[in-house]
Design a protein around this motif. Structure first.
Motif, short mmCIF file in Angstrom:
data_model
loop_
_atom_site.label_atom_id
_atom_site.label_comp_id
_atom_site.label_asym_id
_atom_site.label_seq_id
_atom_site.Cartn_x
_atom_site.Cartn_y
_atom_site.Cartn_z
N HIS A 180 0.77 -1.37 -0.13
CA HIS A 180 0.02 0.34 -0.11
C HIS A 180 0.97 1.43 0.10
N THR A 209 1.52 3.04 -2.74
CA THR A 209 1.44 4.30 -3.20
C THR A 209 0.38 4.87 -1.96
N GLU A 210 -0.41 4.28 -2.24
CA GLU A 210 -1.61 5.08 -1.14
C GLU A 210 -1.22 5.43 0.17
N ARG A 235 5.42 -5.88 -8.40
CA ARG A 235 4.76 -4.78 -8.85
C ARG A 235 5.20 -3.68 -9.35
N LYS A 242 1.15 11.07 -7.14
CA LYS A 242 0.73 9.42 -7.42
C LYS A 242 0.47 9.10 -8.29
N ASP A 268 2.35 6.50 -9.86
CA ASP A 268 1.56 5.61 -11.11
C ASP A 268 2.68 4.53 -11.98
N SER A 301 -0.38 -1.08 -10.08
CA SER A 301 -1.41 -1.57 -10.24
C SER A 301 -1.97 -3.33 -9.26
#
Length: 215
Positions: free
Chosen positions: A88, A90-91, A151, A190, A194, A199
């Motif tokens: 997690h 990025t979040e 990832r 973000k 990305d 993702s």
């Protein structure tokens, strides 16, 4: 016999007053150092901002350098560097950037002191050197983990991308301080993440490509 604290009420008496006074001083120092910088902002400026005598301030923080260290620790307590949490990443980065928008005075303080700390004799220099070294290492390690589970996009070097995130975050945050209406820190971060992180919905970068030759 009176106790210093209770299970429900917390710290009481002189200890509570001391803590409250120190917090007032630290808030005043954040405002002064954030607007004037450490070099130009004086102990008297901080005392005036806090509405106390300089002698009272020096009772809690005997030197200006000690006050600065306390201010940086206070900043870390209020706005800690939390990114991590593996899948997690990025979040968490985006959420922390959003949280920072709620404490612009601390972001201003950080940016001002970071710029000043490039001078050799600045008392905050070691703090920022260690902070950036830690963040570069932590972010690179998070990306290495993401690479290990497929990832991270092919060709991305975690050892380069980690420091890039640190540099991008600090740089775009400074632009936000100057022009908050036109700069979106969370969205900028973000967008970059990305580009380098796949993702979960997209799938693993390490999955073999299908053979299109038909054989």
């Amino acid at each position: 016999m009176q106790t210093k604290s209770t299970a429900r009420g917390g710290t009481r008496g002189p200890y509570a007053k001391t803590a409250a006074r120190q917090r007032e001083i630290l808030e005043a120092a954040v405002a002064v150092f954030g607007s004037k910088g450490y070099s130009a902002g004086s102990i008297q400026d901080v005392a005036d901002r806090a509405g106390i005598a300089q002698t009272t301030l020096l009772h809690h923080f005997p030197t200006k350098a000690q006050l600065l260290v306390a201010v940086l620790e206070y900043r870390d307590e209020i706005s800690p560097d939390t990114p991590g949490t593996r899948e997690h990443f990025t979040e968490v980065v985006v959420q922390q950037a959003k949280n920072n928008e709620g404490v612009p005075h601390l972001i201003e303080l950080y940016s001002v002191l970071c710029g000043e700390a490039t001078t050799e004799d600045h008392p905050a220099r070691e703090y920022f050197v260690k902070r950036f070294e830690r963040l570069r290492g932590e972010y690179s390690n998070e990306l290495r983990y993401l690479a290990s589970i497929g990832r991270l996009r092919p060709g991305i070097d975690p050892g380069i991308a980690g420091p890039t995130i640190v540099a991008l975050w600090d740089g775009i945050q400074t632009q936000w301080l100057l022009n908050p209406e036109d700069v979106d820190v969370p969205q900028t971060l973000k967008a970059y993440l990305d580009l380098i992180i796949i993702s979960p919905e997209t799938g693993s970068a390490q999955q073999p490509m299908a053979d299109s030759s038909g054989s």
